[in-house]
Design an enzyme around this catalytic site. Structure first.
Site, PDB file in Angstrom:
ATOM      1  N   GLN A  82       0.809  -1.218   0.000  1.00  0.00           N
ATOM      2  CA  GLN A  82       0.000   0.000   0.000  1.00  0.00           C
ATOM      3  C   GLN A  82       0.842   1.268   0.000  1.00  0.00           C
ATOM      4  O   GLN A  82       0.415   2.288  -0.524  1.00  0.00           O
ATOM      5  CB  GLN A  82      -0.940   0.007   1.217  1.00  0.00           C
ATOM      6  CG  GLN A  82      -2.037  -1.045   1.154  1.00  0.00           C
ATOM      7  CD  GLN A  82      -3.017  -0.801   0.023  1.00  0.00           C
ATOM      8  OE1 GLN A  82      -3.246   0.331  -0.392  1.00  0.00           O
ATOM      9  NE2 GLN A  82      -3.603  -1.867  -0.491  1.00  0.00           N
ATOM     10  N   LYS A 105      -1.413  -2.672  -7.858  1.00  0.00           N
ATOM     11  CA  LYS A 105      -1.895  -1.570  -7.016  1.00  0.00           C
ATOM     12  C   LYS A 105      -1.249  -0.250  -7.387  1.00  0.00           C
ATOM     13  O   LYS A 105      -1.412   0.751  -6.697  1.00  0.00           O
ATOM     14  CB  LYS A 105      -1.609  -1.884  -5.544  1.00  0.00           C
ATOM     15  CG  LYS A 105      -2.339  -3.116  -5.054  1.00  0.00           C
ATOM     16  CD  LYS A 105      -1.982  -3.428  -3.637  1.00  0.00           C
ATOM     17  CE  LYS A 105      -2.354  -4.837  -3.264  1.00  0.00           C
ATOM     18  NZ  LYS A 105      -3.785  -5.121  -3.388  1.00  0.00           N
TER      19      LYS A 105
HETATM   20  C1  LIG Z   1      -1.232  -4.385   2.504  1.00  0.00           C
HETATM   21  C2  LIG Z   1      -1.405  -5.499   1.502  1.00  0.00           C
HETATM   22  N1  LIG Z   1      -0.598  -6.569   1.575  1.00  0.00           N
HETATM   23  C3  LIG Z   1      -0.697  -7.584   0.715  1.00  0.00           C
HETATM   24  C4  LIG Z   1      -1.641  -7.599  -0.272  1.00  0.00           C
HETATM   25  C5  LIG Z   1      -1.695  -8.780  -1.192  1.00  0.00           C
HETATM   26  O1  LIG Z   1      -1.208  -8.480  -2.439  1.00  0.00           O
HETATM   27  P1  LIG Z   1      -1.373  -9.567  -3.608  1.00  0.00           P
HETATM   28  O2  LIG Z   1      -2.845  -9.712  -3.831  1.00  0.00           O
HETATM   29  O3  LIG Z   1      -0.664  -8.957  -4.760  1.00  0.00           O
HETATM   30  O4  LIG Z   1      -0.757 -10.821  -3.109  1.00  0.00           O
HETATM   31  C6  LIG Z   1      -2.536  -6.512  -0.382  1.00  0.00           C
HETATM   32  C7  LIG Z   1      -3.612  -6.468  -1.386  1.00  0.00           C
HETATM   33  O5  LIG Z   1      -4.201  -7.361  -1.885  1.00  0.00           O
HETATM   34  C8  LIG Z   1      -2.405  -5.443   0.537  1.00  0.00           C
HETATM   35  O6  LIG Z   1      -3.227  -4.388   0.475  1.00  0.00           O
END
Ligand SMILES: Cc1ncc(COP(=O)(O)O)c(C=O)c1O
Length: 291
Positions: A82, A105
């Site tokens: 984030q 993101k």
């Molecule tokens: C703070 C945070 N960590 C980890 C993730 C996981 O990322 P990913 O879906 O790319 O594994 C997210 C969002 O999905 C997130 O907002």
């Protein structure tokens, strides 16, 4: 305040290796309660934390936390999913040992995540996956690893996605990460003011009120309405939010909620979007009010 992505893998290691998990508590305004940090870190091997909460928007003091981890002889792993898209990141200054983030993101394609690690640690660890590309040599009696970073990039890489992320990074860098953060501070200040002025006690915005320690992610409870009902009316008014547990069920339990409505702003949003959110909330209020 962690995303499941920074909880579940540790649970898996509890089952696999018998590691012990400890959690830093949270203050009522959604910040980490660091009053007992050194005791919590006694004999710890790893401190793994999010630099910005995907639910509360809280910006954690990453540099302070990395230093505390090192004082205790632990390594610091930072979940930058984030914070990396929304503010400047300097892993050296932060003192991180590892930092992860996701392409999707930050205007990049989905399916690609990034791990930055200290060279010394990456060199010392064995590869987690074997295959093509990650080798210097393969013989019938064994193999030798390629140099970093190929050592950790077994198989055909997501070439298209990596090129797409490169374009996203160039785009964001051209705008300037400090400009993006400044834009979001302005937007979060405006949105928080509008939401509280227009809805008063009918809205509970979770997380810190101090804009210095929060991003432009607003998770809230509105009246006694279910977040999915609220989000449906917002959607009908062309306001796209997410309702749900946001992959943070332990935090939901702490908030005493099954779910929240979350309005997340980025570089492409402006004050009119915040106004549209408030107008749509009025519609939701009207729609669900007993006549
Ligand atoms: C703070 C945070 N960590 C980890 C993730 C996981 O990322 P990913 O879906 O790319 O594994 C997210 C969002 O999905 C997130 O907002």
């Amino acid at each position: 305040m962690e995303h499941h992505a920074n909880i579940v893998p540790w649970h898996m290691l509890v089952a696999e290796r018998g590691i012990v998990l400890r959690y830093i508590p949270i203050t009522p305004d959604g910040q980490l309660d660091l009053s007992n940090l050194d005791a919590l870190l006694t004999d710890a091997k790893v401190l793994s934390f999010t630099s910005m909460s995907n639910v509360l928007g809280t910006i954690n003091p990453s540099k302070f936390l990395c230093a505390a981890a090192h004082r205790a002889g632990a390594i610091a792993i930072v979940d930058g999913c984030q914070s990396v898209p929304h503010m400047a990141t300097d892993v050296q200054d932060m003192g991180a040992d590892f930092l992860v983030f996701s392409s999707h993101k930050m205007c990049g394609p989905s399916g690609l995540g990034l791990l930055w690690g200290r060279q010394q640690l990456l060199d010392a660890m064995p590869p987690f996956m074997g295959g093509g590309n990650m080798i210097a040599d393969v013989r019938l009696d064994g193999f030798t690893c390629a140099e970093l970073p190929a050592k950790y990039e077994a198989g055909t890489p997501p070439i298209t996605e990596a090129i797409g992320l490169g374009a996203a990074v160039a785009y964001l860098s051209k705008i300037g990460m400090n400009n993006i953060r400044a834009h979001e501070i302005d937007l979060a200040t405006y949105t928080m003011n509008q939401l509280t002025q227009r809805f008063g006690q009918d809205i509970v915005i979770h997380g810190p009120t101090n804009i210095e320690v929060r991003g432009a992610t607003h998770s809230f409870a509105f009246k006694d309405l279910h977040p999915h009902d609220v989000s449906q009316v917002l959607d009908q008014n062309n306001v796209c939010v997410r309702a749900g547990h946001h992959c943070a069920k332990p935090l939901m339990r702490l908030l005493g909620a099954n779910a929240t409505v979350r309005a997340s702003f980025y570089l492409y949003n402006n004050h009119q979007d915040a106004d549209a959110l408030c107008d749509a909330l009025e519609q939701a209020s009207e729609f669900f009010s007993p006549s």
